[in-house]
Write a protein that holds these residues in place. Structure first.
Motif, short mmCIF file in Angstrom:
data_model
loop_
_atom_site.label_atom_id
_atom_site.label_comp_id
_atom_site.label_asym_id
_atom_site.label_seq_id
_atom_site.Cartn_x
_atom_site.Cartn_y
_atom_site.Cartn_z
N ARG A 61 37.57 89.64 -5.03
CA ARG A 61 36.77 90.94 -5.44
C ARG A 61 36.40 91.51 -4.38
NH1 ARG A 61 32.25 88.08 -8.85
NH2 ARG A 61 31.22 89.98 -8.81
N LEU A 62 37.20 91.42 -3.45
CA LEU A 62 36.74 92.06 -1.68
C LEU A 62 37.01 93.59 -1.99
CD1 LEU A 62 36.20 90.96 1.35
CD2 LEU A 62 38.55 91.51 1.45
N SER A 63 36.00 94.47 -1.44
CA SER A 63 36.27 95.82 -1.29
C SER A 63 36.27 96.02 0.27
CB SER A 63 34.92 96.55 -2.00
OG SER A 63 33.79 96.05 -0.88
N ILE A 64 36.95 97.16 0.41
CA ILE A 64 37.29 97.57 1.72
C ILE A 64 37.13 99.12 1.99
CG2 ILE A 64 39.26 97.70 3.69
CD1 ILE A 64 40.61 95.81 1.86
N LYS A 65 36.38 99.43 3.25
CA LYS A 65 36.20 100.57 3.69
C LYS A 65 36.66 100.81 5.25
CE LYS A 65 32.42 101.72 0.55
NZ LYS A 65 30.86 102.29 0.25
N ALA A 66 36.96 101.99 5.39
CA ALA A 66 37.74 102.21 7.05
C ALA A 66 37.38 103.48 7.33
CB ALA A 66 39.36 102.01 6.87
N LEU B 92 47.61 97.87 10.04
CA LEU B 92 47.31 99.37 10.37
C LEU B 92 48.60 99.86 9.97
CD1 LEU B 92 45.17 101.58 11.11
CD2 LEU B 92 46.32 101.48 13.50
N LEU B 93 48.71 100.87 8.96
CA LEU B 93 49.90 101.45 8.51
C LEU B 93 49.93 103.09 9.06
CD1 LEU B 93 50.23 100.14 4.95
CD2 LEU B 93 50.92 99.04 7.19
N ASN B 94 51.30 103.46 9.47
CA ASN B 94 51.39 104.85 9.49
C ASN B 94 51.02 105.60 7.94
OD1 ASN B 94 53.31 107.34 9.07
ND2 ASN B 94 53.42 107.20 11.24
N GLY B 95 50.34 106.70 8.03
CA GLY B 95 49.88 107.22 7.03
C GLY B 95 51.03 107.97 6.18
N VAL C 278 50.46 112.04 18.94
CA VAL C 278 50.05 113.63 18.51
C VAL C 278 50.82 113.93 17.12
CG1 VAL C 278 50.69 115.93 19.57
CG2 VAL C 278 50.09 114.04 20.89
N GLY C 279 50.32 114.47 16.41
CA GLY C 279 50.87 114.86 15.11
C GLY C 279 50.82 113.91 14.20
N GLU C 280 50.50 112.82 14.40
CA GLU C 280 50.66 111.72 13.36
C GLU C 280 49.43 111.68 12.42
OE1 GLU C 280 51.88 107.20 14.47
OE2 GLU C 280 49.84 107.43 14.80
N PRO C 281 49.67 111.36 11.21
CA PRO C 281 48.79 111.34 10.17
C PRO C 281 47.62 110.29 10.26
CG PRO C 281 50.69 110.51 9.18
CD PRO C 281 51.11 110.99 10.45
N MET C 282 46.62 110.52 9.46
CA MET C 282 45.52 109.44 9.68
C MET C 282 46.22 108.13 8.97
SD MET C 282 42.41 109.00 10.54
CE MET C 282 41.82 110.63 10.72
N PRO C 283 46.15 107.14 9.66
CA PRO C 283 46.45 105.73 9.07
C PRO C 283 45.96 105.39 7.93
CG PRO C 283 45.31 105.50 11.06
CD PRO C 283 45.21 106.91 11.02
N ASN C 284 46.44 104.06 7.41
CA ASN C 284 46.03 103.50 6.28
C ASN C 284 45.93 102.24 6.75
OD1 ASN C 284 46.38 105.81 4.58
ND2 ASN C 284 47.98 105.05 3.59
N VAL D 231 43.83 101.25 1.96
CA VAL D 231 42.75 102.25 1.80
C VAL D 231 43.04 103.26 2.85
CG1 VAL D 231 41.05 100.73 0.83
CG2 VAL D 231 41.12 100.89 3.30
N ILE D 232 42.72 104.40 2.69
CA ILE D 232 42.96 105.73 3.66
C ILE D 232 41.72 105.76 4.48
CG2 ILE D 232 43.27 107.96 3.75
CD1 ILE D 232 44.25 108.13 1.18
#
Length: 860
Positions: free
Chosen positions: A767-772, A800-803, A837-843, A856-857
């Motif tokens: 039931r873990l919840s995650i916020k980043a 950590l994933l590429n968005g 540079v120019g990389e989207p926000m990671p997930n 999660v984003i």
């Protein structure tokens, strides 16, 4: 405006002089096999010689790296591709003998111009503008060379450099032995290139201009190899400085040799005869209350810029280096029967990792060095041993170690496997004959002297070692120990070989290393080992995503005792019953997930066991090994692609400077304090959790622990056994200060009375919840919350994933990973990475033991 600016610059130069300036020749190189070139070096080094059909070359690099980048060979680190590449033993040295050519602009300017090579493998001839540069042979992998090319420069400023590089000789038969048939050690170079039990042969034996090439401009007096020694006595430090000076002119020159540090300047008048080369020492400087350099976990890594200059008539040649003020000493511990290391007068318990080389094909970079050394710091280690079958590591490696506080135990180029410690049927010659390797002892000694000069100023360098598991021959060892090191360094512990009795002796009066395989956890606590163990290790297989990077789809199968051919080629070590204790693996993904549980437990247990006997059994331990320079399946905390596995985080936990732990042998709760001050008024809380999340408090107790020591608090073996008997249990140990601040948290999973962990398969859904949230560029804070009444959220692997692509970003530095979150608690970790540079926000992706995946984003 431009003229006025130029005039101002000229005036400034005339007033302040100018420093030695240089640039690197690291692009624009071309190459071709010698077998395809009919011209000689004089012709090739003429700018009129056409190079239309020549290929791009990688310099620094090797023939093999150049071939790979040109698409001439498949990636040798993938699958069985290495078998598709011709081996130099089979096709001959001519196949990998190459010409390398580089055009560059450098006009004669009245300055002295130098061509500098920091390493070639193995021998070469150098030509510039139709003339041969080297008048004597240039050979040996570990020799820097510099040539004054002032008179050879083209008046037009357009110059061409041509270098023919020859492979080592002999190249060795890669017959499956350690170092193949051993004859690779006849050279003064890397021995692993003929194959070892953790790598397959490097087909060109690392032939090439493998290290940096520079053009340097100086004045008539050339300053080289400054040497800085620091001695620490309480709150003062003595700084000693010397430098080599070369007068290249035909006249005598008088000037001022000086150095500046911490706002203080020390000077000396000198007179240099024409064409004189000499070493000069400057007066000592006493610094009060200096900022000291400490190993990781013991203090800051303070570094001072120190500028050494020679000035003549207002013009100077200078070098600036970073200096860490520290002193290394050792003493014999009569209780452990081993050497212990002191830094700045303080005793340091050595927790180290064995390092081979950053990349087996010598594709070095500052960024990779920084990432790998940081991983070692993040594992709470304080030393890296550079293994003797590789090289004296590059200055960039040492810069990273200076930065992150990693002491360095630097082997020189010997190994018992190749150099004759044992009889070995796979070796071409007897062990008596191999004891005489290499063929050229004077070249070995000259190379050692040069490498000592190259890295001796780094505060991280702590120990010199004659060789891996064997001493050098006497006519190498004696001049190295008695003459070269005292003259060129003399400030560090020198140990004749890595298993020396000068390091440690067990109760039988012998020294050694190992074991190297997977061990029952209680072994680390209960079985007394070598008191300063230079090599002890275990498994290191990565997770499914790691394996997919280098194992073909058809070979992604659960490994058996006799593994698949690709697994065997990449030197897999079996997990056997240690994985089976978690239940039969359904597929490879399930196997690798369970393997991470074993990885974590093995390395946490290893370091906890050694730490539990700090100063009574042990003064140090060095894990074999913490990294791989290719895609091996053993002994690694992160894979070749810099993706960490659970080994890293288990070791990080077990190596905590202040650590609470559960003795897997006798059931004691213990504290370890590596710090220089006692810890008093601590609060210890121990809880047990069942598979449904029900908790039982086993202990709440005040406790203390002295400086650099361990303490046993109580024994809870019987209570834990009762709670674990049916389905296993979780054990949470928390150490808090007087203000309830968490200082150490250790979380174990324990088997049932049959030694099985199958109760983990009954865990309720998480039931873990995650916020980043992004904290700043390159740093993210992630919050994990497990509500009250839930079960333990067990063994969460965070990525950590590429968005955009949703692929893992590498490398990434996690404050913690493979962690569990207890019911009714929150865990916060930070994640560091280098955004592009120019990389989207990671997930953020998290997967727990039961297979629940959350993505999660990251928010701004």
């Amino acid at each position: 405006m431009k003229k006025r600016l130029l005039l101002v610059c000229c005036i400034l130069l005339s007033l302040t002089g100018f420093a030695q300036d240089q640039y690197e020749l690291n692009s624009g190189w071309l190459c071709k096999p010698r077998s395809q070139v009919s011209a000689g070096g004089q012709a090739l080094s003429s700018t009129s010689y056409p190079l239309n059909d020549w290929k791009k070359a990688r310099v620094p690099g090797t023939v093999l790296t150049t071939m790979l980048e040109n698409g001439d060979i498949p990636d040798p680190f993938y699958g069985m591709n290495n078998k598709r590449i011709p081996d130099i033993y089979d096709v001959g040295r001519e196949y990998y003998t190459y010409w390398f050519v580089k055009d560059f602009i450098e006009k004669p300017s009245g300055k002295q111009v130098w061509l500098k090579f920091r390493g070639i493998n193995y021998s070469c001839d150098i030509f510039l503008n139709g003339k041969q540069v080297n008048s004597s042979p240039y050979q040996g992998m570990f020799m820097r060379k510099e040539f004054n090319i002032t008179a050879l420069l083209s008046k037009t400023g357009r110059n061409r450099l041509a270098v023919i590089v020859h492979p080592p000789d002999p190249v060795g038969n890669p017959n499956g032995g350690q170092g193949g048939d051993g004859t690779i050690a006849k050279n003064v170079g890397t021995q692993y290139t003929a194959g070892w039990d953790w790598i397959r042969p490097i087909r060109d034996r690392n032939t090439g201009i493998w290290d940096k090439v520079y053009i340097t401009r100086t004045q008539d007096v050339h300053l080289t190899d400054p040497h800085v020694v620091t001695l620490v006595n309480g709150n003062t430090a003595t700084v000693k400085v010397s430098a080599d000076l070369q007068n290249t002119s035909s006249r005598s020159i008088n000037g001022i040799l000086s150095y500046t540090i911490a706002g203080r300047k020390v000077s000396k008048e000198v007179l240099l005869a024409s064409n004189q080369s000499t070493e000069l020492k400057l007066p000592d400087l006493l610094l009060k209350d200096p900022k000291l350099w400490w190993p990781a976990g013991y203090g800051d890594q303070s570094l001072y810029p120190l500028k050494v200059s020679f000035s003549h008539q207002g013009v100077s040649d200078s070098q600036t280096i970073k200096v860490g003020i520290r002193q290394i000493d050792t003493k014999w511990n009569a209780t452990t029967n081993s050497r212990e290391v002191y830094v700045n007068g303080k005793k340091i318990f050595i927790k180290g990792g064995n390092w081979i080389i950053s990349d087996a094909m010598l594709r070095f970079s500052n960024a990779r060095y920084d990432a790998e050394v940081r991983y070692h710091r993040d594992m709470n280690l304080n030393l890296i041993r550079v293994w003797g079958g590789a090289l004296v590591e590059r200055p960039e490696f040492y810069q990273a170690c200076d930065k992150y506080g990693m002491l360095v135990f630097q082997d020189l180029w010997m190994s018992g496997d190749c150099n004759g410690r044992w009889d070995d049927p796979k070796k071409l010659e007897s062990k008596e004959q191999r004891r005489k390797y290499p063929d050229d002892h004077q070249l070995w000694l000259a190379s050692a002297a040069d490498m000592i000069k190259m890295v001796r100023n780094h505060p991280s360098l702590a120990i010199w070692c004659g060789g891996n598991e064997i001493t050098p021959p006497d006519d190498i060892l004696k001049p190295l120990r008695d003459t070269i090191l005292p003259a060129l360094d003399g400030t560090r512990w020198f140990v004749d070989f890595s298993n020396s009795l000068e390091m440690s002796k067990n109760e039988k009066g012998i020294n050694g290393d190992g074991p190297y395989g997977i061990q029952p956890l209680a072994t680390f606590w209960d079985k007394r080992d070598y008191p300063f163990n230079s090599e002890v290790g275990s498994v290191g297989t990565g997770d499914m995503e790691s394996l997919r990077r280098f194992i073909p789809e058809a070979n992604l199968v659960v490994p058996q005792r006799k593994p698949d051919s690709v697994w065997d080629y990449h030197h897999y070590i079996a997990y056997d019953r240690f994985v089976d204790a978690y239940g039969k693996s359904a597929d490879l993904a399930d196997f690798t997930k369970k393997a991470q549980l074993v990885n974590y437990d093995q390395y946490r247990g290893l370091m906890e066991g050694y730490s539990s006997h700090m100063w009574d059994w042990y003064t140090g331990v060095i894990i074999w090994k913490t990294q791989n320079p290719w895609t091996a399946l053993r002994g690694q905390m992160y894979d070749y692609y810099l993706d960490p596995n659970a080994c890293l985080f288990g070791l990080r936990s077990g190596s905590e400077p202040l650590h609470v732990m559960y003795n897997a042998g006798n059931g004691a709760v213990m504290l370890v304090n590596n710090g220089f001050s006692a810890k008093q008024g601590l609060n210890l809380v121990v809880k047990s959790f069942d598979m449904q999340g029900k908790s039982t408090t086993l202990l709440e107790q005040a406790c203390d622990v002295a400086e650099t020591s361990h303490a046993t608090i109580t024994n809870i073996k019987q209570k834990v056994a009762e709670l674990s008997a049916k389905k296993g249990s979780f054990l949470s140990l928390q150490l808090l200060d007087g203000k309830k601040k968490l200082l150490s948290h250790n979380f174990y999973w324990l088997p049932d009375e049959q030694g099985m962990y199958t109760g983990l398969n009954e865990l309720p859904e998480s039931r873990l919840s995650i916020k980043a949230k992004k904290i700043k560029s390159g740093q993210i804070r992630v919050t994990f919350t497990n509500p009250s009444g839930a079960a333990v959220s067990f063994f969460n692997r965070v990525s950590l994933l590429n968005g955009k692509t949703l692929q893992r970003i590498l490398p990434v530095f996690y404050q913690d990973n493979y962690f569990s979150v207890e019911p009714g608690t929150t865990k916060i970790i930070t994640i560091d990475y280098n955004p592009k540079v120019g990389e989207p926000m990671p997930n953020i992706r998290s997967e727990d033991h039961r297979g629940r995946v959350q993505t999660v984003i990251v928010t701004q």
